[in-house]
Design a protein around this motif. Structure first.
Motif, short mmCIF file in Angstrom:
data_model
loop_
_atom_site.label_atom_id
_atom_site.label_comp_id
_atom_site.label_asym_id
_atom_site.label_seq_id
_atom_site.Cartn_x
_atom_site.Cartn_y
_atom_site.Cartn_z
N UNK A 10 1.03 -0.94 0.09
CA UNK A 10 0.34 0.02 0.10
C UNK A 10 1.09 1.33 0.50
N UNK A 11 1.85 1.54 0.48
CA UNK A 11 2.81 2.51 1.01
C UNK A 11 3.58 2.62 -0.90
N UNK A 12 3.64 1.64 -0.93
CA UNK A 12 4.16 1.84 -2.49
C UNK A 12 3.55 2.15 -3.56
N UNK A 13 2.64 1.44 -3.03
CA UNK A 13 1.59 2.38 -4.51
C UNK A 13 0.87 3.81 -4.70
N UNK A 14 0.78 4.02 -2.95
CA UNK A 14 0.62 5.46 -3.22
C UNK A 14 2.39 6.48 -2.88
N UNK A 15 2.88 5.91 -2.97
CA UNK A 15 4.49 6.51 -3.62
C UNK A 15 4.13 6.59 -5.24
N UNK A 16 3.66 5.65 -5.79
CA UNK A 16 3.61 5.65 -7.34
C UNK A 16 2.90 6.51 -7.52
N UNK A 17 1.95 6.73 -6.45
CA UNK A 17 0.90 7.68 -7.72
C UNK A 17 1.58 9.05 -7.16
#
Length: 157
Positions: A10-17
């Motif tokens: 989830x953290x990686x997804x937020x950073x990518x966004x």
């Protein structure tokens, strides 16, 4: 999957966004070109720049060859002074002409360069003497309305 690996995903997804939003913001603000290669500045004077902005693209044959570096008012000539920053990779003849154009009907404005046929090229600090100002839609509409009113007045006589 355990809770820790889900939290990491989830953290990686937020950073990518967040990176995608940053990229879109840079694209919308004409700041996405990070190339800071060698360039040279030339100046052009226009009677009317319309909605031209600093960092607007300078194009030739549809290819971006530079950016608008600064816009100021020359109180001696009563014209807009536009400084262009062109990439050194693109050499233009001294008799090149500059026009303020619009992308699409109501799109952003940019400067279009049309190369001349002179043997010598523009260099640092040169001036483009042949310019064409922006076409302002409001002026065209008012000219059309005044012409229509004048024609209607002549028909009544």
């Amino acid at each position: 999957m355990n809770k820790r690996s889900i939290d990491v995903l989830v953290g990686l997804f937020v950073v990518a966004g967040a990176l995608a939003l940053l990229f879109l913001a840079l694209q919308a603000g004409n700041l996405a070109s990070f190339s800071r290669g060698d360039s040279y500045a030339v100046t052009a004077y226009f009677d009317n720049i319309g909605g031209l902005k600093v960092r607007a693209p300078v194009k030739s044959a549809g290819v971006t060859v530079g950016r608008v570096k600064s816009i100021s008012f020359d109180d001696k000539k009563y014209q807009a002074r536009v400084q262009l920053e062109l990439e050194k990779a693109y050499a233009f003849p001294k008799d090149t002409s500059a026009s303020i154009l619009t992308s699409g009907l109501l799109g952003e404005q940019y400067i279009g360069l049309s190369a001349g046929g002179d043997e010598t090229n523009l260099d640092q600090g040169a001036r483009i003497s042949s310019t064409q100002s922006a076409i302002v839609l409001e002026n065209l509409i008012s000219q059309f309305l005044f012409k229509s009113a004048a024609d209607a007045g002549r028909e009544k006589k």
